[in-house]
Design an enzyme around this catalytic site. Structure first.
Site, short mmCIF file in Angstrom:
data_model
loop_
_atom_site.label_atom_id
_atom_site.label_comp_id
_atom_site.label_asym_id
_atom_site.label_seq_id
_atom_site.Cartn_x
_atom_site.Cartn_y
_atom_site.Cartn_z
CG HIS A 15 -1.75 1.20 1.39
ND1 HIS A 15 -3.08 1.24 1.01
CD2 HIS A 15 -1.46 2.43 1.88
CE1 HIS A 15 -3.57 2.45 1.28
NE2 HIS A 15 -2.61 3.18 1.82
CD GLU A 16 2.17 3.84 3.59
OE1 GLU A 16 2.87 4.87 3.62
OE2 GLU A 16 0.93 3.87 3.60
CG HIS A 42 0.19 6.15 -0.81
ND1 HIS A 42 -0.90 6.82 -1.32
CD2 HIS A 42 -0.24 5.52 0.32
CE1 HIS A 42 -1.95 6.60 -0.55
NE2 HIS A 42 -1.57 5.81 0.45
CD GLU A 102 -5.29 6.32 1.81
OE1 GLU A 102 -5.32 5.20 2.35
OE2 GLU A 102 -4.25 6.96 1.68
#
Length: 269
Positions: free
Chosen positions: A144-145, A148, A201
């Site tokens: 997830h990070e 980004h 997100e």
């Protein structure tokens, strides 16, 4: 004097001036293909360099305090997972394979982790130990990070902030009243910043889901991760949730997309 419709057109032009529409990543199996608006004067390299300075400061401070993990079992575990995920970034962004990736683990009770622009990853032991994260769940957080960073959400947010500032400065120069400026700023925030924040997100969830699956980590762990996060929150959400809001719709979106990446997971095992 500006009429309401003229003010709207003026602010729209001012905010978008100097922007270029880009898509920072390939869509992947999960189909992330939203166009992003970036200020051309704010380059990827500039943002990466700015973040690298802040990252190095954080790492140096942790080292001076004696809380930087180097060869501990948890650090070795995080680095092993990171290596497998980083090997898959080329699927979404070939140039990211050449980034100066760096991974550090900080011994701290914080329930937090991040992967900043240019591939700088920090994990806090509290997140792993307090939530008893499995390797699959660590991969879900890290994927997830990393997503980004691949999507340059930080640069995108900075571009929007710059647009708001520019519109305000130009508006002040031509004599728009303070009340109108406040209303215009609020409009820009709600029309541009908040929807994109939710989009960002969702994009990070989906790309992270696919990265983890390609690296051989069970995508179902993304669901159990957010369930653990929500359970840990209580009346005071973990720091990670302050910038990564959790919701039932997020879990639902993950569950709907797991079938798209499950074949990749089975191939990568």
């Amino acid at each position: 004097m500006f009429k309401p419709h003229s003010l709207s057109l003026f602010l729209a032009a001012a905010t978008l001036a100097g922007c270029q529409a880009v898509n920072t990543t390939s869509s992947g199996a999960v189909g992330v293909d939203r166009k992003q608006y970036m200020f051309s004067m704010l380059s990827t390299d500039q943002v990466n360099q700015m973040y690298a300075q802040s990252y190095q400061q954080t790492v140096s401070e942790a080292k001076n305090k004696g809380v930087l993990e180097n060869n501990s079992p948890v650090a070795q575990r995080v680095n092993r997972i990171a290596s497998r995920l980083i090997a898959e970034v080329k699927t979404f962004r070939p140039d990211a394979a050449q980034w100066d990736w760096d991974v550090n683990v900080i011994d701290s009770p914080e329930l937090n982790a991040n992967a900043g622009p240019g591939g700088k990853i920090i994990f806090y032991t509290g997140l792993i130990e307090k939530l008893k994260l499995t390797d699959d769940e660590i991969a879900a957080v890290m994927g997830h990070e990393i997503a980004h960073a691949l999507r340059e959400h930080g640069r995108e947010a900075m571009s929007k902030a710059y647009g708001v500032q520019m519109a305000t400065q130009i508006g002040s120069a031509v004599g728009i009243g303070n009340g109108s400026l406040q209303l215009a700023n609020m409009g820009v925030q709600y029309l541009m910043t908040l929807p994109n924040s939710r989009s960002n997100e969702n994009e990070a969830d989906l790309i992270g889901l696919e990265l983890a699956a390609r690296a051989g980590y069970n995508p179902n762990a993304a669901v159990t991760l957010w369930q653990k996060m929500a359970a840990a929150g209580g009346s005071a959400p973990p720091e990670f949730l302050s910038t990564h809001p959790s919701s039932g719709s997020r879990t639902q979106a993950l569950q709907e997309n797991i079938p798209k990446v499950m074949p990749l997971y089975k191939q990568g095992r």
